[in-house]
Design a protein around this motif. Sequence first.
Motif, PDB file in Angstrom:
ATOM      1  N   ASP A   1     -10.573  45.037   6.818  1.00 24.94           N
ATOM      2  CA  ASP A   1     -11.157  45.389   5.344  1.00 24.94           C
ATOM      3  C   ASP A   1     -10.263  45.684   4.293  1.00 24.94           C
ATOM      4  O   ASP A   1     -10.642  45.506   3.224  1.00 24.94           O
ATOM      5  CB  ASP A   1     -11.546  47.089   5.524  1.00 24.94           C
ATOM      6  CG  ASP A   1     -12.700  47.101   6.785  1.00 24.94           C
ATOM      7  OD1 ASP A   1     -13.604  46.006   7.062  1.00 24.94           O
ATOM      8  OD2 ASP A   1     -12.904  48.239   7.428  1.00 24.94           O
ATOM      9  N   SER A   2      -8.979  45.716   4.499  1.00 22.52           N
ATOM     10  CA  SER A   2      -7.779  45.808   3.272  1.00 22.52           C
ATOM     11  C   SER A   2      -7.785  44.745   2.495  1.00 22.52           C
ATOM     12  O   SER A   2      -7.676  44.528   1.541  1.00 22.52           O
ATOM     13  CB  SER A   2      -6.579  46.489   3.808  1.00 22.52           C
ATOM     14  OG  SER A   2      -6.178  45.611   4.798  1.00 22.52           O
ATOM     15  N   VAL A   3      -8.054  43.166   3.341  1.00 25.12           N
ATOM     16  CA  VAL A   3      -7.794  42.279   2.526  1.00 25.12           C
ATOM     17  C   VAL A   3      -8.853  41.464   2.743  1.00 25.12           C
ATOM     18  O   VAL A   3      -9.270  40.463   1.744  1.00 25.12           O
ATOM     19  CB  VAL A   3      -6.491  41.556   3.350  1.00 25.12           C
ATOM     20  CG1 VAL A   3      -6.270  40.099   2.603  1.00 25.12           C
ATOM     21  CG2 VAL A   3      -5.219  42.373   2.979  1.00 25.12           C
ATOM     22  N   GLY A   4      -9.521  41.261   3.954  1.00 22.66           N
ATOM     23  CA  GLY A   4     -10.532  40.500   3.840  1.00 22.66           C
ATOM     24  C   GLY A   4     -10.265  39.128   4.630  1.00 22.66           C
ATOM     25  O   GLY A   4      -9.304  38.953   5.405  1.00 22.66           O
ATOM     26  N   ARG A   5     -11.240  38.191   4.322  1.00 19.61           N
ATOM     27  CA  ARG A   5     -11.123  36.596   4.767  1.00 19.61           C
ATOM     28  C   ARG A   5     -10.629  35.887   4.005  1.00 19.61           C
ATOM     29  O   ARG A   5     -10.878  35.993   2.830  1.00 19.61           O
ATOM     30  CB  ARG A   5     -12.369  36.323   5.456  1.00 19.61           C
ATOM     31  CG  ARG A   5     -13.024  37.028   6.448  1.00 19.61           C
ATOM     32  CD  ARG A   5     -14.427  36.373   6.943  1.00 19.61           C
ATOM     33  NE  ARG A   5     -14.828  37.151   8.193  1.00 19.61           N
ATOM     34  CZ  ARG A   5     -16.146  37.102   8.534  1.00 19.61           C
ATOM     35  NH1 ARG A   5     -17.116  36.540   7.810  1.00 19.61           N
ATOM     36  NH2 ARG A   5     -16.447  37.793   9.640  1.00 19.61           N
ATOM     37  N   LEU A   6      -9.423  35.036   4.287  1.00 19.66           N
ATOM     38  CA  LEU A   6      -8.909  34.213   3.581  1.00 19.66           C
ATOM     39  C   LEU A   6      -8.594  32.842   4.112  1.00 19.66           C
ATOM     40  O   LEU A   6      -8.746  32.630   5.341  1.00 19.66           O
ATOM     41  CB  LEU A   6      -7.356  34.579   2.928  1.00 19.66           C
ATOM     42  CG  LEU A   6      -7.394  35.924   2.284  1.00 19.66           C
ATOM     43  CD1 LEU A   6      -5.845  36.361   2.063  1.00 19.66           C
ATOM     44  CD2 LEU A   6      -8.070  35.986   0.943  1.00 19.66           C
ATOM     45  N   ARG A   7      -8.579  31.811   3.294  1.00 22.36           N
ATOM     46  CA  ARG A   7      -8.196  30.424   3.674  1.00 22.36           C
ATOM     47  C   ARG A   7      -6.635  30.625   3.737  1.00 22.36           C
ATOM     48  O   ARG A   7      -6.126  30.174   2.540  1.00 22.36           O
ATOM     49  CB  ARG A   7      -8.756  29.350   2.700  1.00 22.36           C
ATOM     50  CG  ARG A   7      -8.550  27.878   3.643  1.00 22.36           C
ATOM     51  CD  ARG A   7      -9.019  26.789   2.335  1.00 22.36           C
ATOM     52  NE  ARG A   7      -8.656  25.612   3.024  1.00 22.36           N
ATOM     53  CZ  ARG A   7      -9.107  24.566   2.431  1.00 22.36           C
ATOM     54  NH1 ARG A   7      -9.543  24.174   1.182  1.00 22.36           N
ATOM     55  NH2 ARG A   7      -8.858  23.334   3.134  1.00 22.36           N
ATOM     56  N   VAL A   8      -5.903  30.237   4.779  1.00 21.93           N
ATOM     57  CA  VAL A   8      -4.468  30.381   4.788  1.00 21.93           C
ATOM     58  C   VAL A   8      -3.987  29.162   5.590  1.00 21.93           C
ATOM     59  O   VAL A   8      -2.764  28.909   5.550  1.00 21.93           O
ATOM     60  CB  VAL A   8      -3.846  31.637   5.001  1.00 21.93           C
ATOM     61  CG1 VAL A   8      -4.262  32.798   4.286  1.00 21.93           C
ATOM     62  CG2 VAL A   8      -4.569  32.121   6.548  1.00 21.93           C
ATOM     63  N   ASP A   9      -4.863  28.596   6.599  1.00 19.73           N
ATOM     64  CA  ASP A   9      -4.376  27.519   7.687  1.00 19.73           C
ATOM     65  C   ASP A   9      -5.029  26.163   7.049  1.00 19.73           C
ATOM     66  O   ASP A   9      -6.162  26.154   6.841  1.00 19.73           O
ATOM     67  CB  ASP A   9      -4.755  27.789   8.908  1.00 19.73           C
ATOM     68  CG  ASP A   9      -4.393  29.134   9.323  1.00 19.73           C
ATOM     69  OD1 ASP A   9      -3.395  29.366   9.536  1.00 19.73           O
ATOM     70  OD2 ASP A   9      -5.080  30.070   9.002  1.00 19.73           O
TER      71      ASP A   9
END
Length: 343
Positions: free
Chosen positions: A293-301
């Motif tokens: 919840d604090s950051v959420g979903r990201l594209r990092v790979d």
Amino acid sequence: MFCWLLPLCAAVLPVQAETLRIATYDPSLTRDGPGLLLRDLTAGKDRQIDAVVAVIVGVSPDILLLTGFDWDLQGAALRAFQARLAAAGADYDHLYAPRPNTGMATGLDLDGDGRKGGPRDAQGYGLFSGADGMALLSRLPIRTGEARDFSAFLWDDLPDSLIDGADLTPEARALQRLSTTAHWDVPVTLPDGSALSLRSFAATPPVFDGPEDRNGRRNHDETAFWLRYQEGRLPVAPHPGPFIVLGYIGLDPAKGEGRRPALQQLMARMTDPLPEWIDESGDPSSDTADYGDSVGRLRVDYVLPSSDLTVTGSGVYWPVGTEGETAARASRHRLVWVDVALP
């Protein structure tokens, strides 16, 4: 034939026989001390490890870069994992995993807490040497003699780096390596005898620092390394021929914190297949990790082929139902794959 047909989701088309599937995945196979991952692998009772194996077998990449896998001197944990995969039907005969920078002691107080020897005082954050390292698994022969390990490359030696302002002492600046984990350029032999180079790395997250933004600067420059390499601005020329940049970049192109110019330049020079999955709303998404919840979903790979490679398919393994529960139990990250046509 080097690809295996599996229905990953409704949006994924069947893989053609003349393709190669390359993937990167952070399985979070790291533990709180040396030898503990090997213990868990050999005991055969760890549900997370079972889930990681199921994810890899389900996608069945021909080449797989693992970021977030504990290294040990003899490679015992990696060989044990190789055996677990083989027993589940995913054979990877070729391995590459030299020592990473994570947990490698510097002898300095890099984080300024008045003590030496802590995880933030290492070349790359790590509770012990090799914690949260990298490993390359391949069904194709690895040209180990031609592989290049740039992990000892100093941050201060990168042209146009952002090290100024990182608040490093002269002593720290003189020994601080650029790679948090590693930078490798590893050629594999394709069926026609030609080579494909795998430019692999796992960067520091651009957070967990202060106003000097040391991690943000380093994250930027870890990606910029491949730009300078391809530009011919480093002491060694890149391998000729097609290549793929892959691994954990730790930075989303649009969301979250971080310095994006190097990532933007890299993506502009490469082919971005925009691997996707279908989220709960039915919309396509390229996110590869769920940070809660604090950051959420990201594209990092990322898996980014050079422009001379023909991409035939791509995806993020983010299934629903029982398979989705397995993927979530394995890691907060999701496996990212790209299919390219063989020459």
